[in-house]
Scaffold this motif. Structure first.
Motif, PDB file in Angstrom:
ATOM      1  N   VAL A 199       0.782  -1.200   0.106  1.00 24.84           N
ATOM      2  CA  VAL A 199      -0.052   0.057   0.235  1.00 24.84           C
ATOM      3  C   VAL A 199       0.920   1.233   0.027  1.00 24.84           C
ATOM      4  O   VAL A 199       1.936   1.394   0.716  1.00 24.84           O
ATOM      5  N   ILE A 200       0.519   2.291  -0.893  1.00 21.91           N
ATOM      6  CA  ILE A 200       1.426   3.420  -1.106  1.00 21.91           C
ATOM      7  C   ILE A 200       0.379   4.512  -0.848  1.00 21.91           C
ATOM      8  O   ILE A 200      -0.525   4.621  -1.306  1.00 21.91           O
ATOM      9  N   LYS A 201       0.784   5.209   0.067  1.00 28.50           N
ATOM     10  CA  LYS A 201      -0.025   6.626   0.464  1.00 28.50           C
ATOM     11  C   LYS A 201       0.591   7.802   0.309  1.00 28.50           C
ATOM     12  O   LYS A 201       1.789   7.884   0.958  1.00 28.50           O
ATOM     13  N   ALA A 202      -0.030   8.766  -0.295  1.00 28.48           N
ATOM     14  CA  ALA A 202       0.488  10.298  -0.056  1.00 28.48           C
ATOM     15  C   ALA A 202       0.056  10.843   1.473  1.00 28.48           C
ATOM     16  O   ALA A 202      -0.810  10.307   2.009  1.00 28.48           O
ATOM     17  N   ASP A 203       1.184  11.385   1.987  1.00 25.53           N
ATOM     18  CA  ASP A 203       0.988  11.855   3.424  1.00 25.53           C
ATOM     19  C   ASP A 203      -0.139  12.772   3.699  1.00 25.53           C
ATOM     20  O   ASP A 203      -0.661  12.556   4.725  1.00 25.53           O
ATOM     21  N   GLY A 204      -0.208  13.662   2.649  1.00 24.96           N
ATOM     22  CA  GLY A 204      -1.461  14.877   3.160  1.00 24.96           C
ATOM     23  C   GLY A 204      -2.590  14.487   2.682  1.00 24.96           C
ATOM     24  O   GLY A 204      -2.896  13.183   2.043  1.00 24.96           O
ATOM     25  N   LEU A 205      -3.583  15.411   2.616  1.00 29.67           N
ATOM     26  CA  LEU A 205      -4.828  15.319   2.167  1.00 29.67           C
ATOM     27  C   LEU A 205      -4.781  15.118   0.535  1.00 29.67           C
ATOM     28  O   LEU A 205      -4.443  16.033  -0.065  1.00 29.67           O
ATOM     29  N   ALA A 206      -5.836  14.167   0.287  1.00 26.32           N
ATOM     30  CA  ALA A 206      -5.731  13.766  -1.233  1.00 26.32           C
ATOM     31  C   ALA A 206      -7.234  13.465  -1.552  1.00 26.32           C
ATOM     32  O   ALA A 206      -7.490  12.865  -2.458  1.00 26.32           O
ATOM     33  N   ALA A 207      -8.237  14.302  -0.827  1.00 23.32           N
ATOM     34  CA  ALA A 207      -9.619  13.711  -1.265  1.00 23.32           C
ATOM     35  C   ALA A 207      -9.728  12.309  -1.483  1.00 23.32           C
ATOM     36  O   ALA A 207     -10.768  11.996  -2.378  1.00 23.32           O
ATOM     37  N   GLY A 208      -9.557  11.601  -0.446  1.00 28.32           N
ATOM     38  CA  GLY A 208      -9.878  10.256  -0.401  1.00 28.32           C
ATOM     39  C   GLY A 208      -9.119   9.317  -1.476  1.00 28.32           C
ATOM     40  O   GLY A 208      -9.610   8.363  -1.568  1.00 28.32           O
ATOM     41  N   LYS A 209      -8.318   9.967  -2.221  1.00 23.17           N
ATOM     42  CA  LYS A 209      -7.685   9.367  -3.458  1.00 23.17           C
ATOM     43  C   LYS A 209      -6.258   9.002  -3.608  1.00 23.17           C
ATOM     44  O   LYS A 209      -5.667   8.364  -4.208  1.00 23.17           O
ATOM     45  N   ILE A 250      -3.279   0.662  -3.901  1.00 26.08           N
ATOM     46  CA  ILE A 250      -2.724  -0.752  -3.438  1.00 26.08           C
ATOM     47  C   ILE A 250      -2.160  -1.408  -4.705  1.00 26.08           C
ATOM     48  O   ILE A 250      -2.744  -1.658  -5.600  1.00 26.08           O
ATOM     49  N   ALA A 251      -0.666  -1.313  -4.645  1.00 23.88           N
ATOM     50  CA  ALA A 251      -0.071  -2.007  -5.802  1.00 23.88           C
ATOM     51  C   ALA A 251       0.150  -3.183  -5.734  1.00 23.88           C
ATOM     52  O   ALA A 251       0.723  -4.051  -4.884  1.00 23.88           O
ATOM     53  N   LYS A 252      -0.268  -3.889  -6.726  1.00 23.18           N
ATOM     54  CA  LYS A 252      -0.334  -5.488  -7.003  1.00 23.18           C
ATOM     55  C   LYS A 252       1.017  -6.124  -7.549  1.00 23.18           C
ATOM     56  O   LYS A 252       1.356  -7.184  -7.924  1.00 23.18           O
ATOM     57  N   THR A 253       1.690  -4.919  -8.468  1.00 24.15           N
ATOM     58  CA  THR A 253       3.026  -5.409  -9.084  1.00 24.15           C
ATOM     59  C   THR A 253       3.748  -4.426  -8.908  1.00 24.15           C
ATOM     60  O   THR A 253       3.554  -3.340  -8.217  1.00 24.15           O
ATOM     61  N   ARG A 254       5.183  -4.759  -9.370  1.00 27.94           N
ATOM     62  CA  ARG A 254       6.131  -3.519  -9.044  1.00 27.94           C
ATOM     63  C   ARG A 254       6.010  -2.424  -9.990  1.00 27.94           C
ATOM     64  O   ARG A 254       6.244  -1.517  -9.541  1.00 27.94           O
ATOM     65  N   GLU A 255       5.407  -2.708 -11.166  1.00 28.12           N
ATOM     66  CA  GLU A 255       5.232  -1.810 -11.952  1.00 28.12           C
ATOM     67  C   GLU A 255       4.194  -0.616 -11.498  1.00 28.12           C
ATOM     68  O   GLU A 255       4.372   0.551 -11.566  1.00 28.12           O
ATOM     69  N   GLU A 256       3.005  -1.243 -10.673  1.00 32.25           N
ATOM     70  CA  GLU A 256       2.123  -0.305 -10.248  1.00 32.25           C
ATOM     71  C   GLU A 256       2.580   0.410  -9.159  1.00 32.25           C
ATOM     72  O   GLU A 256       2.201   1.675  -8.793  1.00 32.25           O
ATOM     73  N   ALA A 257       3.486  -0.139  -8.384  1.00 26.10           N
ATOM     74  CA  ALA A 257       4.173   0.342  -7.296  1.00 26.10           C
ATOM     75  C   ALA A 257       5.184   1.608  -7.648  1.00 26.10           C
ATOM     76  O   ALA A 257       4.973   2.787  -7.183  1.00 26.10           O
ATOM     77  N   MET A 258       6.048   1.582  -8.606  1.00 22.58           N
ATOM     78  CA  MET A 258       6.792   2.378  -9.400  1.00 22.58           C
ATOM     79  C   MET A 258       5.988   3.562  -9.779  1.00 22.58           C
ATOM     80  O   MET A 258       6.331   4.927  -9.625  1.00 22.58           O
ATOM     81  N   GLU A 286       2.458  -2.518   4.662  1.00 19.50           N
ATOM     82  CA  GLU A 286       2.164  -3.871   4.336  1.00 19.50           C
ATOM     83  C   GLU A 286       0.570  -4.010   3.806  1.00 19.50           C
ATOM     84  O   GLU A 286      -0.306  -2.874   4.681  1.00 19.50           O
ATOM     85  N   ALA A 287      -0.039  -4.401   2.866  1.00 17.43           N
ATOM     86  CA  ALA A 287      -1.261  -4.792   2.615  1.00 17.43           C
ATOM     87  C   ALA A 287      -2.060  -5.651   3.664  1.00 17.43           C
ATOM     88  O   ALA A 287      -1.624  -6.833   3.880  1.00 17.43           O
ATOM     89  N   LEU A 288      -3.100  -5.160   4.179  1.00 12.72           N
ATOM     90  CA  LEU A 288      -3.826  -6.107   5.211  1.00 12.72           C
ATOM     91  C   LEU A 288      -5.011  -6.543   4.381  1.00 12.72           C
ATOM     92  O   LEU A 288      -5.721  -5.751   3.510  1.00 12.72           O
ATOM     93  N   VAL A 289      -5.240  -7.835   4.559  1.00 16.86           N
ATOM     94  CA  VAL A 289      -6.391  -8.607   3.792  1.00 16.86           C
ATOM     95  C   VAL A 289      -7.418  -8.807   4.884  1.00 16.86           C
ATOM     96  O   VAL A 289      -7.137  -9.420   6.132  1.00 16.86           O
TER      97      VAL A 289
END
Length: 425
Positions: A141-151, A155-163, A186-189
């Motif tokens: 899971v990759i999160k911007a630190d600040g406010l981003a209107a809920g967006k 959740i990156a399922k591949t290395r490409e998505e993470a990058m 870590e992604a929680l399931v």
């Protein structure tokens, strides 16, 4: 009481609708409001980020209490400015609002308070984040630190998505200053639930459980949105579990803030994930969830103005907080393309017919007035909310009403409440 409510969405329409039922409320102002809130109070042309303008309006209109709906004015310090002006505010200080305004702050506070949350690392530049993401287990899971209107959560399922997520947040700055730092965790399931509580700085009174539906697509597919629907109560968080989860996830945070000389007043929201290893806190919000607020407000039987006033004066233990045993369910009608770009100005029909369905209230969110016509002006346009004896009947009524409303490209999820029904049979 004279109350100023800040905001313009479905949550704000639901709050002002409930406040309007209070015998102690003399006048309601909404800044900036929408055509739905104008049916209950007086809309003022002030944006929710104009702190001086909001304080000035509160003084001019002799307001007794200000109720911020969204998180932005709280993060910007509206509570602090109002207190300095001698006006009560149902909401936390700027310091406490950092629980939502900064994910790094929230995660560090959770660690200090001993609240279960996913393991995480904080990054201030893209290269280090990429190197870490190359080795981190998938999904992540990759999160911007600040406010981003809920967006700002990917959740990156591949290395490409993470990058791509790291690049979007830290290099392209698609969330502006919110991307100055990011978190990889870590992604929680498991299954999510929302736990909200009223707080007066010391006393914590939990609201009934609720469950939001964040992804835009059915069966929780597609990108995250601000929320496509919600219902209350949520079987995943039973009444028996509610007190235990409050003690584990909310009370320790309220206690820690009080110890820091920053008593939390208002409503606090813990987003929970129930995993095979137990419950974890995903995030905190410092205001009512949207759309969780809508089914909660139709279930609230006590006087909301009294509750809010008690939170501001440390008298929460003296005010009854009672709820209907019925189920509330909200279905969001969205513009085509949401949560990406979407058209505006589309005429909406069927609002009166939908509101005539027994047990249904239609809360306006992304709407505007164009002559005699209500038109779309946002991504989430309406929150069609039903109150009924059980989840199945609430769901049926909400969808019956939703199908009576039309605008070009209307989109809605058809599975709101399905998880709860599968749990209860």
């Amino acid at each position: 009481m004279r109350i100023l409510l800040v905001g313009s969405g479905g949550r704000e329409h639901a709050l002002v609708w409930k406040l309007g039922q209070s015998p102690i409320v003399e006048k309601l102002f909404i800044a900036p409001g929408n055509p739905g809130t104008a049916l209950v109070g007086e809309n003022l042309p002030i944006t929710d980020d104009d702190i001086p303008g909001l304080v000035r309006a509160a003084k001019e209109h002799k307001v007794d209490l200000v109720v911020p709906g969204p998180e932005l004015p709280l993060v910007l310090g509206l509570k602090d400015a109002l207190v300095n002006a001698g006006i009560a505010c149902f909401g936390p200080s700027a310091f406490c609002a950092r629980l939502e305004g900064s994910k790094v702050f929230a995660k560090n506070m959770m660690r200090k308070a001993g609240i279960p949350t996913a393991d995480f690392q904080v990054f201030e530049e893209a290269y280090a984040a990429r190197e870490y993401a190359k080795k981190h287990p998938l999904p992540m899971v990759i999160k911007a630190d600040g406010l981003a209107a809920g967006k700002g959560v990917i959740i990156a399922k591949t290395r490409e998505e993470a990058m791509n997520a790291i690049d979007a947040i830290m290099v392209q700055r698609v969330f502006d200053a919110a991307g100055e730092r990011l978190i990889i965790e870590e992604a929680l399931v498991g299954e999510e639930a929302s736990l909200l509580a009223f707080c007066d700085g010391k006393t914590v009174v939990p609201l009934p459980s609720a469950q939001d539906h964040k992804p835009v697509g059915e069966n929780d597919t597609g990108p995250n949105t601000g929320g496509m629907g919600a219902y209350s109560p949520a079987p995943i968080l039973s009444e028996g579990l509610l007190a235990e989860m409050t003690e584990r996830t909310i009370t320790p945070m309220i206690r820690l803030l009080a110890e820091k000389g920053q008593p939390y007043q208002g409503v606090i929201y813990a987003g929970l994930m129930f995993t095979a290893n137990g419950p974890y806190v995903l995030e905190y919000n410092v205001r009512f969830g949207d759309p969780e607020c809508q089914p909660l407000m139709v279930r609230l039987e006590s006087d909301l103005a009294e509750i809010m006033s008690a939170c501001c004066t440390k008298r929460l233990t003296h005010v009854p907080v009672k709820w209907s045993r019925k189920t509330g369910l909200c279905v969001v009608l969205a513009a085509p393309g949401y949560p990406g770009s979407y058209p505006k100005g589309m005429a909406i029909s069927g609002l009166d017919q939908a509101a005539a369905v027994p047990g249904v209230t239609v809360f306006q969110a992304g709407t505007a007035q164009s002559g005699d016509q209500i038109v779309t002006s946002g991504g989430r346009v309406l929150g069609v909310t039903a109150l009924a004896p059980d989840l199945t009947s609430a769901r049926s009524a909400a969808y019956q009403a939703a199908d009576l409303i039309d605008f070009d490209g209307k989109y809605l999820r058809r599975d709101i409440g399905a998880k709860g029904i599968s749990r209860t049979g």
